[in-house]
Design a protein around this motif. Structure first.
Motif, PDB file in Angstrom:
ATOM      1  N   CYS A 282       6.563 -36.883  21.213  1.00 26.79           N
ATOM      2  CA  CYS A 282       6.474 -36.729  22.669  1.00 26.79           C
ATOM      3  C   CYS A 282       5.093 -36.222  23.058  1.00 26.79           C
ATOM      4  CB  CYS A 282       7.535 -35.746  23.168  1.00 26.79           C
ATOM      5  SG  CYS A 282       9.227 -36.261  22.845  1.00 26.79           S
ATOM      6  N   ASP A 283       4.530 -35.340  22.233  1.00 28.36           N
ATOM      7  CA  ASP A 283       3.221 -34.749  22.487  1.00 28.36           C
ATOM      8  C   ASP A 283       2.441 -34.797  21.184  1.00 28.36           C
ATOM      9  OD1 ASP A 283       0.997 -33.187  23.032  1.00 28.36           O
ATOM     10  OD2 ASP A 283       2.130 -31.481  23.809  1.00 28.36           O
ATOM     11  N   ALA A 284       1.344 -35.531  21.171  1.00 25.74           N
ATOM     12  CA  ALA A 284       0.546 -35.683  19.955  1.00 25.74           C
ATOM     13  C   ALA A 284      -0.016 -34.352  19.464  1.00 25.74           C
ATOM     14  CB  ALA A 284      -0.593 -36.673  20.199  1.00 25.74           C
ATOM     15  N   ALA A 285      -0.066 -33.345  20.329  1.00 24.30           N
ATOM     16  CA  ALA A 285      -0.574 -32.034  19.931  1.00 24.30           C
ATOM     17  C   ALA A 285       0.430 -31.241  19.091  1.00 24.30           C
ATOM     18  CB  ALA A 285      -0.969 -31.222  21.164  1.00 24.30           C
ATOM     19  N   SER A 286       1.683 -31.649  19.084  1.00 26.09           N
ATOM     20  CA  SER A 286       2.697 -30.939  18.296  1.00 26.09           C
ATOM     21  C   SER A 286       2.550 -31.283  16.822  1.00 26.09           C
ATOM     22  CB  SER A 286       4.099 -31.308  18.771  1.00 26.09           C
ATOM     23  OG  SER A 286       4.316 -30.815  20.063  1.00 26.09           O
ATOM     24  N   ASN A 287       2.540 -30.254  15.982  1.00 23.28           N
ATOM     25  CA  ASN A 287       2.406 -30.450  14.541  1.00 23.28           C
ATOM     26  C   ASN A 287       3.543 -29.855  13.733  1.00 23.28           C
ATOM     27  OD1 ASN A 287      -0.126 -31.920  14.180  1.00 23.28           O
ATOM     28  ND2 ASN A 287      -1.051 -30.146  15.181  1.00 23.28           N
ATOM     29  N   ALA A 288       4.204 -28.824  14.262  1.00 23.31           N
ATOM     30  CA  ALA A 288       5.336 -28.196  13.574  1.00 23.31           C
ATOM     31  C   ALA A 288       6.491 -28.094  14.552  1.00 23.31           C
ATOM     32  CB  ALA A 288       4.954 -26.814  13.049  1.00 23.31           C
ATOM     33  N   GLU A 289       7.709 -28.079  14.002  1.00 23.13           N
ATOM     34  CA  GLU A 289       8.886 -28.066  14.872  1.00 23.13           C
ATOM     35  C   GLU A 289      10.010 -27.261  14.233  1.00 23.13           C
ATOM     36  OE1 GLU A 289      11.329 -31.322  17.593  1.00 23.13           O
ATOM     37  OE2 GLU A 289      10.068 -32.028  15.958  1.00 23.13           O
ATOM     38  N   LEU A 290      10.748 -26.573  15.096  1.00 24.94           N
ATOM     39  CA  LEU A 290      11.942 -25.830  14.688  1.00 24.94           C
ATOM     40  C   LEU A 290      13.037 -26.174  15.682  1.00 24.94           C
ATOM     41  CD1 LEU A 290      13.057 -23.556  12.769  1.00 24.94           C
ATOM     42  CD2 LEU A 290      12.491 -21.967  14.588  1.00 24.94           C
ATOM     43  N   VAL A 291      14.167 -26.677  15.190  1.00 25.78           N
ATOM     44  CA  VAL A 291      15.266 -27.088  16.063  1.00 25.78           C
ATOM     45  C   VAL A 291      16.555 -26.430  15.592  1.00 25.78           C
ATOM     46  CG1 VAL A 291      16.528 -29.014  17.080  1.00 25.78           C
ATOM     47  CG2 VAL A 291      14.124 -29.316  16.427  1.00 25.78           C
ATOM     48  N   VAL A 292      17.182 -25.689  16.505  1.00 26.21           N
ATOM     49  CA  VAL A 292      18.416 -24.956  16.208  1.00 26.21           C
ATOM     50  C   VAL A 292      19.571 -25.605  16.962  1.00 26.21           C
ATOM     51  CG1 VAL A 292      19.590 -22.721  16.394  1.00 26.21           C
ATOM     52  CG2 VAL A 292      17.123 -22.806  15.906  1.00 26.21           C
ATOM     53  N   PRO A 293      20.626 -26.026  16.262  1.00 29.19           N
ATOM     54  CA  PRO A 293      21.795 -26.563  16.972  1.00 29.19           C
ATOM     55  C   PRO A 293      22.514 -25.455  17.739  1.00 29.19           C
ATOM     56  CG  PRO A 293      22.208 -26.461  14.606  1.00 29.19           C
ATOM     57  CD  PRO A 293      20.794 -26.027  14.815  1.00 29.19           C
ATOM     58  N   ILE A 294      23.022 -25.808  18.907  1.00 32.52           N
ATOM     59  CA  ILE A 294      23.794 -24.873  19.736  1.00 32.52           C
ATOM     60  C   ILE A 294      25.237 -25.365  19.708  1.00 32.52           C
ATOM     61  CG2 ILE A 294      24.092 -23.882  22.027  1.00 32.52           C
ATOM     62  CD1 ILE A 294      21.399 -23.144  20.763  1.00 32.52           C
ATOM     63  N   VAL A 295      26.102 -24.568  19.093  1.00 34.69           N
ATOM     64  CA  VAL A 295      27.500 -24.945  18.928  1.00 34.69           C
ATOM     65  C   VAL A 295      28.364 -23.978  19.731  1.00 34.69           C
ATOM     66  CG1 VAL A 295      29.376 -25.291  17.265  1.00 34.69           C
ATOM     67  CG2 VAL A 295      27.024 -25.918  16.649  1.00 34.69           C
ATOM     68  N   ALA A 296      29.238 -24.529  20.556  1.00 37.83           N
ATOM     69  CA  ALA A 296      30.177 -23.739  21.350  1.00 37.83           C
ATOM     70  C   ALA A 296      31.577 -24.035  20.828  1.00 37.83           C
ATOM     71  CB  ALA A 296      30.058 -24.108  22.822  1.00 37.83           C
ATOM     72  N   GLY A 297      32.186 -23.041  20.214  1.00 40.29           N
ATOM     73  CA  GLY A 297      33.475 -23.276  19.557  1.00 40.29           C
ATOM     74  C   GLY A 297      33.243 -24.206  18.385  1.00 40.29           C
ATOM     75  N   ASP A 298      33.868 -25.376  18.421  1.00 39.08           N
ATOM     76  CA  ASP A 298      33.653 -26.357  17.354  1.00 39.08           C
ATOM     77  C   ASP A 298      32.888 -27.577  17.866  1.00 39.08           C
ATOM     78  OD1 ASP A 298      35.606 -27.451  18.964  1.00 39.08           O
ATOM     79  OD2 ASP A 298      36.892 -28.084  17.316  1.00 39.08           O
ATOM     80  N   ARG A 299      32.316 -27.471  19.085  1.00 37.28           N
ATOM     81  CA  ARG A 299      31.655 -28.594  19.728  1.00 37.28           C
ATOM     82  C   ARG A 299      30.148 -28.377  19.790  1.00 37.28           C
ATOM     83  NH1 ARG A 299      29.919 -29.605  24.889  1.00 37.28           N
ATOM     84  NH2 ARG A 299      30.595 -27.575  25.605  1.00 37.28           N
ATOM     85  N   LEU A 300      29.390 -29.419  19.439  1.00 34.03           N
ATOM     86  CA  LEU A 300      27.946 -29.349  19.597  1.00 34.03           C
ATOM     87  C   LEU A 300      27.622 -29.422  21.086  1.00 34.03           C
ATOM     88  CD1 LEU A 300      25.111 -29.416  18.144  1.00 34.03           C
ATOM     89  CD2 LEU A 300      25.151 -31.859  18.687  1.00 34.03           C
ATOM     90  N   TRP A 301      26.985 -28.390  21.606  1.00 32.93           N
ATOM     91  CA  TRP A 301      26.593 -28.346  23.016  1.00 32.93           C
ATOM     92  C   TRP A 301      25.212 -28.969  23.203  1.00 32.93           C
ATOM     93  CZ3 TRP A 301      22.649 -25.742  25.664  1.00 32.93           C
ATOM     94  CH2 TRP A 301      22.785 -25.694  27.054  1.00 32.93           C
ATOM     95  N   GLY A 302      24.346 -28.758  22.223  1.00 34.02           N
ATOM     96  CA  GLY A 302      22.991 -29.281  22.292  1.00 34.02           C
ATOM     97  C   GLY A 302      22.134 -28.663  21.204  1.00 34.02           C
TER      98      GLY A 302
END
Length: 151
Positions: A97-117
């Motif tokens: 999305c942005d060529a300036a990005s070089n590192a990334e950290l992504v954390v799943p958000i789970v509500a109960g047993d459902r992936l919220w985002g």
């Protein structure tokens, strides 16, 4: 290195409503302000099967939508496991999305047993996120979940 325990207490005090939209916007702004060397912070929401939709964020305009089978955010959604990438350009399925990005950290958000985002953090610095950052951001994501109505 950020003091993640202090940041967790500050974020908890900031999130004074149960409204997920307000809290997600506040969380993004807080992280962008308090965590050094970031160029993008945001939430992607699961609103339909196997696809993430752009939610509140801080930074340049972002990619939308993101299917579960593409990118680091898709991998976090698909596996429900935090993804920490030192060099996003070395990931074949990375969505740039942005060529300036070089590192990334992504954390799943789970509500109960459902992936919220997912909560996505990008940095212009390769190798920006270590294990302490992973644990700290996961703890901040947990504060967001505990203070928000994620239905």
């Amino acid at each position: 290195m950020p003091d993640y325990a202090l940041l967790a207490r500050q974020l908890a005090a900031l999130l004074d409503t149960r409204d997920w939209l307000t809290n997600s916007a506040q969380t993004c702004a807080f992280l962008m302000q308090e965590i050094p060397h970031l160029n993008w912070v945001g939430f992607y929401l699961q609103r339909e099967p196997e696809v993430l939709a752009l939610g509140p964020f801080q930074g340049k305009p972002a990619c939308h939508p993101i299917p579960f089978d593409r990118g680091v955010c898709g991998a976090a959604a698909r596996t429900r496991e935090t993804q920490r990438v030192d060099d996003v350009h070395a990931v074949a399925e990375h969505i740039a999305c942005d060529a300036a990005s070089n590192a990334e950290l992504v954390v799943p958000i789970v509500a109960g047993d459902r992936l919220w985002g997912v909560l996505d953090l990008d940095s212009p610095l390769k190798g920006r996120f270590g294990d302490a950052d992973r644990a700290g951001i996961e703890a901040l994501a947990a504060v967001f979940v505990a203070h928000s109505e994620l239905t």
